[in-house]
Design a protein around this motif. Structure first.
Motif, PDB file in Angstrom:
ATOM      1  N   VAL A 146      15.882  22.737  26.704  1.00 10.88           N
ATOM      2  CA  VAL A 146      15.405  21.508  26.152  1.00 10.88           C
ATOM      3  C   VAL A 146      16.504  21.119  24.831  1.00 10.88           C
ATOM      4  CG1 VAL A 146      13.997  20.246  25.058  1.00 10.88           C
ATOM      5  CG2 VAL A 146      13.211  21.517  26.549  1.00 10.88           C
ATOM      6  N   ARG A 147      16.828  21.978  24.200  1.00 12.15           N
ATOM      7  CA  ARG A 147      17.790  21.714  23.147  1.00 12.15           C
ATOM      8  C   ARG A 147      19.483  21.346  23.396  1.00 12.15           C
ATOM      9  NH1 ARG A 147      17.001  26.236  20.523  1.00 12.15           N
ATOM     10  NH2 ARG A 147      18.680  27.425  21.492  1.00 12.15           N
ATOM     11  N   GLU A 148      19.590  21.981  24.545  1.00 11.59           N
ATOM     12  CA  GLU A 148      20.948  21.640  25.251  1.00 11.59           C
ATOM     13  C   GLU A 148      21.024  20.147  25.807  1.00 11.59           C
ATOM     14  OE1 GLU A 148      22.292  24.891  27.867  1.00 11.59           O
ATOM     15  OE2 GLU A 148      22.202  26.527  26.409  1.00 11.59           O
ATOM     16  N   GLU A 149      19.968  20.083  26.390  1.00  8.38           N
ATOM     17  CA  GLU A 149      19.993  18.649  26.976  1.00  8.38           C
ATOM     18  C   GLU A 149      19.994  17.641  25.663  1.00  8.38           C
ATOM     19  OE1 GLU A 149      19.860  15.951  30.372  1.00  8.38           O
ATOM     20  OE2 GLU A 149      20.152  18.064  29.950  1.00  8.38           O
ATOM     21  N   LEU A 150      19.126  17.895  24.958  1.00 12.04           N
ATOM     22  CA  LEU A 150      19.226  17.041  23.850  1.00 12.04           C
ATOM     23  C   LEU A 150      20.440  16.698  22.932  1.00 12.04           C
ATOM     24  CD1 LEU A 150      17.331  15.096  21.615  1.00 12.04           C
ATOM     25  CD2 LEU A 150      16.844  17.457  20.484  1.00 12.04           C
ATOM     26  N   GLU A 151      20.879  17.686  22.895  1.00 14.67           N
ATOM     27  CA  GLU A 151      22.366  17.683  22.299  1.00 14.67           C
ATOM     28  C   GLU A 151      23.383  16.793  23.006  1.00 14.67           C
ATOM     29  OE1 GLU A 151      23.664  21.567  21.562  1.00 14.67           O
ATOM     30  OE2 GLU A 151      22.298  21.885  19.875  1.00 14.67           O
ATOM     31  N   GLU A 152      23.437  17.044  24.319  1.00 20.63           N
ATOM     32  CA  GLU A 152      24.080  16.357  25.103  1.00 20.63           C
ATOM     33  C   GLU A 152      23.765  14.968  25.249  1.00 20.63           C
ATOM     34  OE1 GLU A 152      25.598  16.321  29.992  1.00 20.63           O
ATOM     35  OE2 GLU A 152      24.613  18.240  28.944  1.00 20.63           O
ATOM     36  N   ARG A 153      22.594  14.558  25.396  1.00 22.67           N
ATOM     37  CA  ARG A 153      22.224  13.194  25.535  1.00 22.67           C
ATOM     38  C   ARG A 153      22.356  12.551  24.088  1.00 22.67           C
ATOM     39  NH1 ARG A 153      16.677  12.261  29.209  1.00 22.67           N
ATOM     40  NH2 ARG A 153      17.059  13.845  30.935  1.00 22.67           N
ATOM     41  N   GLY A 154      22.095  13.067  23.057  1.00 20.05           N
ATOM     42  CA  GLY A 154      22.032  12.720  21.808  1.00 20.05           C
ATOM     43  C   GLY A 154      23.668  12.192  21.433  1.00 20.05           C
ATOM     44  N   ALA A 155      24.501  13.243  21.940  1.00 14.02           N
ATOM     45  CA  ALA A 155      26.100  13.001  21.580  1.00 14.02           C
ATOM     46  C   ALA A 155      26.394  11.593  22.305  1.00 14.02           C
ATOM     47  CB  ALA A 155      26.963  14.234  21.944  1.00 14.02           C
TER      48      ALA A 155
ATOM     49  N   GLU B 194      14.301   9.333  16.174  1.00 15.36           N
ATOM     50  CA  GLU B 194      14.893   8.877  17.591  1.00 15.36           C
ATOM     51  C   GLU B 194      15.195  10.042  18.138  1.00 15.36           C
ATOM     52  OE1 GLU B 194      17.348   4.651  17.466  1.00 15.36           O
ATOM     53  OE2 GLU B 194      18.148   6.630  15.812  1.00 15.36           O
ATOM     54  N   LYS B 195      15.359  11.414  17.488  1.00 10.87           N
ATOM     55  CA  LYS B 195      15.738  12.589  18.271  1.00 10.87           C
ATOM     56  C   LYS B 195      14.505  13.142  18.614  1.00 10.87           C
ATOM     57  CE  LYS B 195      20.185  13.833  15.726  1.00 10.87           C
ATOM     58  NZ  LYS B 195      20.696  15.005  15.166  1.00 10.87           N
ATOM     59  N   GLN B 196      13.493  12.959  17.939  1.00  9.34           N
ATOM     60  CA  GLN B 196      12.194  13.555  18.324  1.00  9.34           C
ATOM     61  C   GLN B 196      11.574  12.812  19.562  1.00  9.34           C
ATOM     62  OE1 GLN B 196      10.678  16.274  17.269  1.00  9.34           O
ATOM     63  NE2 GLN B 196       9.246  15.911  18.631  1.00  9.34           N
TER      64      GLN B 196
ATOM     65  N   GLU C   1      11.180  14.537  23.080  1.00  2.78           N
ATOM     66  CA  GLU C   1       9.848  14.581  23.976  1.00  2.78           C
ATOM     67  C   GLU C   1       9.838  14.017  25.370  1.00  2.78           C
ATOM     68  OE1 GLU C   1       7.323  12.156  21.525  1.00  2.78           O
ATOM     69  OE2 GLU C   1       6.926  13.711  19.972  1.00  2.78           O
ATOM     70  N   GLN C   2      10.883  12.959  25.430  1.00  4.59           N
ATOM     71  CA  GLN C   2      11.182  12.352  26.742  1.00  4.59           C
ATOM     72  C   GLN C   2      11.836  13.502  27.625  1.00  4.59           C
ATOM     73  OE1 GLN C   2      13.905   8.989  26.554  1.00  4.59           O
ATOM     74  NE2 GLN C   2      14.563   9.084  28.674  1.00  4.59           N
ATOM     75  N   ILE C   3      12.671  14.233  27.299  1.00  4.59           N
ATOM     76  CA  ILE C   3      13.582  15.456  28.038  1.00  4.59           C
ATOM     77  C   ILE C   3      12.250  16.381  28.407  1.00  4.59           C
ATOM     78  CG2 ILE C   3      15.017  17.197  27.712  1.00  4.59           C
ATOM     79  CD1 ILE C   3      16.689  15.375  25.850  1.00  4.59           C
ATOM     80  N   TYR C   4      11.555  16.576  27.598  1.00  2.00           N
ATOM     81  CA  TYR C   4      10.480  17.702  27.938  1.00  2.00           C
ATOM     82  C   TYR C   4       9.602  17.223  29.117  1.00  2.00           C
ATOM     83  CZ  TYR C   4       6.670  20.764  27.366  1.00  2.00           C
ATOM     84  OH  TYR C   4       5.790  22.054  27.412  1.00  2.00           O
TER      85      TYR C   4
END
Length: 309
Positions: free
Chosen positions: A79-88, A102-104, A108-111
């Motif tokens: 989840v963290r890796e996907e979050l970092e990639e999408r956030g970037a 927004e990150k939170q 939650e959306q990714i999860y």
């Protein structure tokens, strides 16, 4: 079939549900795989596995049930890796930093997106119900899993009043005395080869395995004020286990004589006959040991019944 751990509970009040009614109730909570957005799900499954369909085995007042727990495995790192990639990607596209909220929300959306695709891990937890002694025991190393099985049984029955088994003498006090004073040990009790000693101060916990528990080193630690929070014991001719300070029995090992007795029972290759024969011998041995352990610890403490919502 032979249990490896035992979390013990006292059943309070009336729970005299007939076996047929109980099995019908179990069928209403049969195990199913989690739905798309469910992280976990619990239900009942046949104790005999694929060899049988019965959700309940009852012999001479001894009941055997099995909880099946399904849990989706979604590692936090994924989840963290996907979050970092999408956030970037979002920050590069919009030329700004994402706010914490927004990150939170993105997390939650990714999860929710990844959860339905996660692998499912299954775990079985056996539950033994001694209706003659109003005793319920759960075969798991985890108190949390034991409570989860009881919650499922409570939901199945609609009501279940139980408390962890408790004794007049605290197990830690008795275990410390058995270690320190050989003459205080019950006649049929022998020390095993492992111990956990807790200090009263901030000196931490000392664990030892494959040691002589009557050695001078152990006696010196006891003299310095340490107390036994776990103790390996052997009951002559029957079984061995590690007694914990919360009255949990772990690392159960049944005697060769008892295993051989089970092996002498003819089953003609019938897995159900084998399961029930092993279960009856095990339940009888454990029931006798629990009664004896309670007696060694000064009798059972009176505990007010509690019922979870």
């Amino acid at each position: 079939m032979w249990f490896k751990h035992l979390h013990l509970y006292r059943l309070h009040g009336s729970a005299g549900i007939p076996a047929a009614d109980l099995e019908a109730a179990l069928a209403e909570q049969v195990a199913r795989s989690p739905g798309g957005q469910e992280a976990r799900r619990v239900g009942w499954c046949p104790p005999a596995g694929r060899a049988g369909t019965a959700l309940l085995h009852e012999l001479q007042g001894q009941r055997l049930m099995t909880m099946l727990r399904h849990e989706r495995l979604l590692p936090a790192g994924v989840v963290r890796e996907e979050l970092e990639e999408r956030g970037a990607d979002i920050e590069a596209r919009e030329g700004r930093k994402l706010r914490r909220q927004e990150k939170q929300e993105l997390k939650e959306q990714i999860y929710e997106e990844l959860l339905p695709r996660a692998f499912i891990r299954s775990q079985k937890v056996d539950l033994w119900w001694d209706t003659r002694r109003n005793l319920i025991a759960v075969n798991t190393s985890s108190r949390k899993r034991a409570e989860e099985a009881l919650d499922l049984l409570r939901e199945t029955l609609g009501s279940l009043k139980v408390t962890p088994l408790a004794t007049q003498t605290l197990p830690m006090r008795a275990m410390t005395q058995w270690l320190a004073e050989e003459g205080s040990r019950p006649a049929s009790l022998q020390l095993g080869d492992q111990v956990e000693l807790k200090a009263k101060g901030d000196d931490g916990v000392l664990r030892a395995r494959q040691v002589d528990l009557d050695s001078d080193e152990i006696q010196q630690l006891l003299a310095a004020g340490r107390q036994a929070s776990r103790l390996g014991v052997e009951i002559e001719g029957r079984l061995a286990y590690v007694l914990h300070d919360d009255l949990t029995l772990k690392s159960l090992r049944f005697s060769d004589a008892l295993i051989d007795e089970a092996g002498e029972i003819e089953d003609d290759g019938d897995a159900i006959v084998r399961l029930e024969a092993d279960f009856m011998l095990m339940a009888q041995a454990l029931a006798e040991e629990v009664e004896q352990l309670i007696a060694w610890l000064g009798g059972e403490a009176n505990a007010a019944p509690q019922e979870s919502e």
